[in-house]
Design a protein around this motif. Structure first.
Motif, PDB file in Angstrom:
ATOM      1  N   ARG A  33       1.323   6.042  -4.351  1.00 14.57           N
ATOM      2  CA  ARG A  33       1.471   4.847  -3.521  1.00 14.57           C
ATOM      3  C   ARG A  33       1.282   5.190  -2.047  1.00 14.57           C
ATOM      4  N   THR A  34       1.820   6.338  -1.624  1.00  9.58           N
ATOM      5  CA  THR A  34       1.673   6.754  -0.220  1.00  9.58           C
ATOM      6  C   THR A  34       0.209   7.043   0.109  1.00  9.58           C
ATOM      7  N   LEU A  35      -0.499   7.754  -0.821  1.00 13.73           N
ATOM      8  CA  LEU A  35      -1.908   8.054  -0.577  1.00 13.73           C
ATOM      9  C   LEU A  35      -2.771   6.778  -0.565  1.00 13.73           C
ATOM     10  N   THR A  36      -2.410   5.865  -1.450  1.00 14.74           N
ATOM     11  CA  THR A  36      -3.165   4.599  -1.472  1.00 14.74           C
ATOM     12  C   THR A  36      -2.972   3.833  -0.182  1.00 14.74           C
ATOM     13  N   ASP A  37      -1.768   3.799   0.286  1.00 12.75           N
ATOM     14  CA  ASP A  37      -1.514   3.113   1.566  1.00 12.75           C
ATOM     15  C   ASP A  37      -2.236   3.808   2.706  1.00 12.75           C
ATOM     16  N   THR A  41      -5.212   2.255   4.957  1.00 18.11           N
ATOM     17  CA  THR A  41      -5.048   2.192   6.414  1.00 18.11           C
ATOM     18  C   THR A  41      -6.152   2.964   7.128  1.00 18.11           C
ATOM     19  N   HIS A  42      -6.485   4.197   6.631  1.00 21.65           N
ATOM     20  CA  HIS A  42      -7.508   5.055   7.266  1.00 21.65           C
ATOM     21  C   HIS A  42      -8.519   5.480   6.202  1.00 21.65           C
ATOM     22  N   PRO A  43      -9.459   4.646   5.882  1.00 22.32           N
ATOM     23  CA  PRO A  43     -10.406   4.981   4.803  1.00 22.32           C
ATOM     24  C   PRO A  43     -11.351   6.123   5.159  1.00 22.32           C
ATOM     25  N   THR A  47     -11.383   9.751   3.133  1.00 21.86           N
ATOM     26  CA  THR A  47     -12.552  10.253   2.390  1.00 21.86           C
ATOM     27  C   THR A  47     -13.036  11.576   2.944  1.00 21.86           C
ATOM     28  N   PHE A  48     -12.991  11.774   4.261  1.00 25.80           N
ATOM     29  CA  PHE A  48     -13.389  13.043   4.877  1.00 25.80           C
ATOM     30  C   PHE A  48     -12.507  14.195   4.393  1.00 25.80           C
ATOM     31  N   LEU A  49     -11.197  13.982   4.411  1.00 24.35           N
ATOM     32  CA  LEU A  49     -10.269  15.025   3.975  1.00 24.35           C
ATOM     33  C   LEU A  49     -10.400  15.315   2.482  1.00 24.35           C
TER      34      LEU A  49
END
Length: 215
Positions: A33-37, A41-43, A47-49
């Motif tokens: 849930r935290t990663l999805t949020d 918030t910062h797509p 994706t870069f990370l």
């Protein structure tokens, strides 16, 4: 192909089991849930990370595995080498220790034998009277102690006899006083009897004189 697929499936199942044991379902749900949020918030950053981790994670993981293996091999090798070195130096120490212990045992036995030989010789000389040893000194001390004890006993007996004599003298004085008192009482009785006899004689004479006058 079947071997590769079975290996991949086993690896995936192992990873899933490890992940399940390390991260329980509630904790995994919270992390997801935290990663999805964070992704929502910062797509772009997410994706870069993720791509960087995907491509760089494999070499880093392989390096970590290699370093761990080298460390384990070095540790095992160090333990083996340490054990070998310890055994070698222990053997060298035993080569030095065994002769030292044997020599110490022999030296201690010789000292013990000489000690008892000296004691036996000393007792022999003292017994024959060639040397005044601790036994004669002890006997002299015993004799002096005995003489002192005998003198003390004699003094005690003399003091007891003196006390007895004093008591006897005191008893004699008491008996003499009693005798004197008895003699005094007897003398007083005799004096009284003589006085009574004299009075009786006087009364008889007076009566006789009165009878003569009446005649």
């Amino acid at each position: 192909m079947s071997t590769i697929s079975s290996t991949i499936n086993a690896l995936v199942s192992t990873i899933s089991q490890t992940t399940s044991s390390l991260l329980p379902p509630p904790r995994r749900a919270a992390i997801t849930r935290t990663l999805t949020d964070f992704y929502l918030t910062h797509p772009f950053l997410t994706t870069f990370l993720a791509i960087q981790l995907l491509f760089c994670g494999v070499p880093i993981l392989l390096f970590a595995l290699f370093a761990a293996g080298v460390f384990l091999l070095s540790a095992v090798s160090a333990l083996v080498v340490a054990a070998l070195v310890t055994g070698l130096w222990a053997a060298v120490a035993l080569l030095v220790l065994v002769p030292v212990v044997v020599g110490s045992v022999v030296f201690a036995t010789v000292v013990w034998a000489w000690l008892w030989a000296g004691v036996s010789a000393w007792r022999f000389l003292v017994g024959r009277g060639y040397v005044r040893g601790w036994q004669s000194e002890g006997s002299e001390q015993n004799e002096t102690n005995g003489v002192k004890k005998q003198e003390g006993r004699n003094e005690d007996s003399e003091s007891v006899e003196a006390e007895k004599k004093k008591a006897a003298a005191a008893n004699g004085m008491v008996e003499e006083e009693e005798k004197e008192s008895v003699e005094k009482t007897e003398v007083e009785k005799k004096v009284k009897e003589e006085k009574k006899a004299a009075e009786c004689i006087c009364e008889g004479d007076e009566r006789m004189g009165g009878d003569q006058l009446e005649i």
